[in-house]
Design a protein around this motif. Structure first.
Motif, mmCIF file in Angstrom:
data_model
loop_
_atom_site.group_PDB
_atom_site.id
_atom_site.type_symbol
_atom_site.label_atom_id
_atom_site.label_comp_id
_atom_site.label_asym_id
_atom_site.label_seq_id
_atom_site.Cartn_x
_atom_site.Cartn_y
_atom_site.Cartn_z
ATOM 1 N N ALA A 181 34.213 34.518 44.031
ATOM 2 C CA ALA A 181 34.393 34.074 42.612
ATOM 3 C C ALA A 181 35.347 34.793 41.261
ATOM 4 O O ALA A 181 35.575 34.680 40.575
ATOM 5 N N GLY A 182 36.555 35.401 42.287
ATOM 6 C CA GLY A 182 37.921 35.738 42.282
ATOM 7 C C GLY A 182 38.184 36.492 41.621
ATOM 8 O O GLY A 182 39.108 37.193 40.710
ATOM 9 N N GLY A 183 36.577 37.552 41.914
ATOM 10 C CA GLY A 183 36.995 39.340 41.057
ATOM 11 C C GLY A 183 37.210 40.508 41.948
ATOM 12 O O GLY A 183 37.675 40.100 42.765
ATOM 13 N N VAL A 184 37.471 41.403 41.218
ATOM 14 C CA VAL A 184 37.082 43.009 41.344
ATOM 15 C C VAL A 184 36.809 43.281 41.864
ATOM 16 O O VAL A 184 36.227 44.429 41.345
ATOM 17 N N PRO A 185 36.108 43.943 42.978
ATOM 18 C CA PRO A 185 35.510 44.948 42.960
ATOM 19 C C PRO A 185 35.460 46.192 43.050
ATOM 20 O O PRO A 185 36.292 46.361 44.632
ATOM 21 N N VAL A 186 34.764 46.682 42.228
ATOM 22 C CA VAL A 186 34.992 48.739 42.719
ATOM 23 C C VAL A 186 33.614 49.088 42.408
ATOM 24 O O VAL A 186 32.928 48.742 42.039
ATOM 25 N N LEU A 187 33.669 50.106 43.668
ATOM 26 C CA LEU A 187 32.487 51.034 44.042
ATOM 27 C C LEU A 187 32.213 51.920 42.763
ATOM 28 O O LEU A 187 33.037 52.778 42.528
ATOM 29 N N ALA A 188 31.251 51.850 42.665
ATOM 30 C CA ALA A 188 30.711 53.046 41.205
ATOM 31 C C ALA A 188 30.292 53.465 41.465
ATOM 32 O O ALA A 188 29.561 53.801 42.437
ATOM 33 N N HIS A 189 30.476 54.980 40.186
ATOM 34 C CA HIS A 189 29.967 56.570 41.207
ATOM 35 C C HIS A 189 29.366 56.739 42.277
ATOM 36 O O HIS A 189 28.552 57.276 42.664
ATOM 37 N N PRO A 190 30.307 56.435 43.379
ATOM 38 C CA PRO A 190 29.441 57.088 44.613
ATOM 39 C C PRO A 190 29.214 58.604 45.411
ATOM 40 O O PRO A 190 28.327 58.733 46.282
ATOM 41 N N ARG A 191 29.697 59.215 44.040
ATOM 42 C CA ARG A 191 29.233 60.632 44.618
ATOM 43 C C ARG A 191 28.443 61.406 42.833
ATOM 44 O O ARG A 191 28.325 62.498 43.414
ATOM 45 N N ALA A 192 27.614 60.323 42.633
ATOM 46 C CA ALA A 192 26.869 61.118 41.786
ATOM 47 C C ALA A 192 25.348 61.184 42.531
ATOM 48 O O ALA A 192 24.371 60.521 42.332
ATOM 49 N N TRP A 193 25.836 62.025 42.701
ATOM 50 C CA TRP A 193 24.514 62.831 44.013
ATOM 51 C C TRP A 193 23.019 62.622 43.113
ATOM 52 O O TRP A 193 21.506 62.128 43.833
ATOM 53 N N ARG A 194 23.204 63.615 42.159
ATOM 54 C CA ARG A 194 22.091 63.891 41.514
ATOM 55 C C ARG A 194 21.005 62.920 40.916
ATOM 56 O O ARG A 194 19.940 62.497 40.628
ATOM 57 N N ARG A 195 21.428 61.356 40.996
ATOM 58 C CA ARG A 195 20.989 59.976 40.669
ATOM 59 C C ARG A 195 20.933 59.560 41.337
ATOM 60 O O ARG A 195 20.265 57.957 41.000
ATOM 61 N N GLY A 196 21.015 59.336 42.619
ATOM 62 C CA GLY A 196 20.754 59.051 44.232
ATOM 63 C C GLY A 196 21.791 57.582 44.382
ATOM 64 O O GLY A 196 21.100 57.251 45.375
ATOM 65 N N TYR A 197 22.681 58.942 44.417
ATOM 66 C CA TYR A 197 23.793 57.145 44.324
ATOM 67 C C TYR A 197 25.621 57.257 45.619
ATOM 68 O O TYR A 197 25.987 57.086 44.958
ATOM 69 N N GLY A 198 24.556 58.579 46.516
ATOM 70 C CA GLY A 198 26.058 58.944 47.355
ATOM 71 C C GLY A 198 26.016 57.129 47.837
ATOM 72 O O GLY A 198 25.281 57.150 48.263
ATOM 73 N N VAL A 199 27.506 57.906 48.131
ATOM 74 C CA VAL A 199 27.978 56.598 49.396
ATOM 75 C C VAL A 199 28.512 57.235 50.058
ATOM 76 O O VAL A 199 29.726 58.298 49.832
ATOM 77 N N SER A 200 28.612 57.795 51.267
ATOM 78 C CA SER A 200 29.299 58.260 52.858
ATOM 79 C C SER A 200 30.943 57.375 52.867
ATOM 80 O O SER A 200 30.624 56.302 51.980
ATOM 81 N N ASP A 201 31.056 58.080 53.185
ATOM 82 C CA ASP A 201 32.763 58.094 53.893
ATOM 83 C C ASP A 201 32.669 56.379 54.531
ATOM 84 O O ASP A 201 33.658 55.668 54.671
ATOM 85 N N GLU A 202 31.567 57.023 55.329
ATOM 86 C CA GLU A 202 32.001 55.941 56.719
ATOM 87 C C GLU A 202 31.419 54.314 55.897
ATOM 88 O O GLU A 202 31.750 53.633 56.013
ATOM 89 N N ALA A 203 30.141 54.126 54.877
ATOM 90 C CA ALA A 203 30.142 53.379 54.171
ATOM 91 C C ALA A 203 30.992 52.837 53.406
ATOM 92 O O ALA A 203 31.382 51.611 52.913
ATOM 93 N N ILE A 204 31.905 53.740 52.221
ATOM 94 C CA ILE A 204 32.862 52.631 51.678
ATOM 95 C C ILE A 204 33.413 52.119 52.863
ATOM 96 O O ILE A 204 34.518 51.359 52.762
ATOM 97 N N ALA A 205 34.306 52.752 53.710
ATOM 98 C CA ALA A 205 35.266 52.042 54.763
ATOM 99 C C ALA A 205 33.966 51.197 55.266
ATOM 100 O O ALA A 205 35.783 49.609 55.274
ATOM 101 N N GLY A 206 33.432 50.671 55.699
ATOM 102 C CA GLY A 206 32.953 49.792 55.743
ATOM 103 C C GLY A 206 33.205 48.458 54.888
ATOM 104 O O GLY A 206 33.339 47.137 54.481
ATOM 105 N N LEU A 207 33.085 48.597 53.764
ATOM 106 C CA LEU A 207 33.490 48.199 52.715
ATOM 107 C C LEU A 207 34.181 47.749 51.824
ATOM 108 O O LEU A 207 35.086 46.546 51.252
ATOM 109 N N ALA A 208 35.452 48.982 52.417
ATOM 110 C CA ALA A 208 37.005 48.457 52.438
ATOM 111 C C ALA A 208 37.014 47.036 53.305
ATOM 112 O O ALA A 208 37.944 46.384 52.548
#
Length: 281
Positions: A181-208
């Motif tokens: 869609a011509g947009g720019v994707p950015v991962l939000a708060h990937p270390r917000a552990w207490r809110r349940g939104y933690g994302v591993s380094d491996e998962a971030i690499a896959g998204l990259a």
């Protein structure tokens, strides 16, 4: 000039209308603001009309995604809002939010919490109901003392007694849809552990690999060590780093501008975007 690339209005789960969010941001010294309501672009026109001279609005959205075991949020900036595939997913997510909210209210009633759907509708207003609206209803009904108390296993926290799962995008697919869609994707708060939104380094690499452009490192829920680790990872993966308040109005203490993005990162975002330009007054 402060650059805040993540905030919410009453169009989703914030407490102030888009125009008021813009005015508050300007008063806080924010020169570039991204309005990123959950799974909707409904507040952009009002926000753009409220811009004071010299202020810039970045039209954005926070997309609901899911890994196998927990939720993930993806910030999408300057995409074409009419692109059909992304628009269709946006609508599907929003429709499922409403069904889910009704189901959670039913469960709360079964648990003895005096919360009604009419009450949630009143709190929600013209936006799509979500857990923050239900949490406010629980506070209003006297079932819990604070909104945070509602987000526990006792009530509507992930896996809680009244929690109901919902439809969300696979994050890799979401990244690709935003790019298409011509947009720019950015991962939000990937270390917000207490809110349940933690994302591993491996998962971030896959998204990259799928086209992720940046990672939100400077966020109120991120510890200093996590911020530094995310910066190192972003450098390794050739991602830019953003910072933002993730302001929700009264729910987060009106914190617009408390975390910010560098001008260099913002310019990198602008350079990538082809779906829509920022609004500049």
């Amino acid at each position: 000039m402060l650059i805040d690339l993540h905030c919410h209005s009453s169009v989703s789960d914030g407490t102030q209308p888009p125009a008021d969010v813009v005015r508050r941001a300007h008063a806080a010294g924010v020169g570039v603001l991204a309005l990123t309501d959950h799974d909707t672009v409904a507040g952009h026109t009002e926000a753009a009309r409220a811009l004071p001279p010299g202020m810039t609005l970045v039209r954005g959205m926070e997309l609901s995604c899911r890994l196998p075991d927990h939720g993930v949020h993806l910030l999408a900036y300057l995409f074409d809002p009419e692109e059909p595939r992304l628009a269709a997913e946006r609508e599907r997510i929003r429709e499922d939010r409403a069904h889910r909210a009704r189901a959670m209210v039913r469960r709360l009633g079964e648990l003895g919490a005096p919360v009604t759907w009419e009450q949630v509708e009143r709190i929600t207003g013209d936006s799509v109901p979500g857990r923050p609206h239900i949490a406010r209803a629980l506070v209003e009904a006297g079932a819990v003392a604070t909104v945070e108390d509602a987000f526990t296993s006792e009530w509507i926290g992930a896996g809680g007694r009244a929690y109901v799962d919902r439809y969300a995008l696979d994050p890799v697919r979401a990244v690709r849809l935003v790019r298409e869609a011509g947009g720019v994707p950015v991962l939000a708060h990937p270390r917000a552990w207490r809110r349940g939104y933690g994302v591993s380094d491996e998962a971030i690499a896959g998204l990259a690999e799928a086209g992720l452009a940046g990672v939100e490192a400077d966020h109120p829920d991120h510890a200093p060590a996590d911020r530094e680790a995310l910066r190192a990872l972003a450098s390794e993966l050739n991602l830019f780093v953003t910072g933002a308040s993730d302001d929700h109005g009264e729910l987060t203490g009106h914190r617009l501008g408390c975390e910010t993005t560098t001008l260099e990162a913002y310019e990198a975002l602008r350079e990538i975007a082809t779906g829509a330009p920022p609004d500049v007054r």
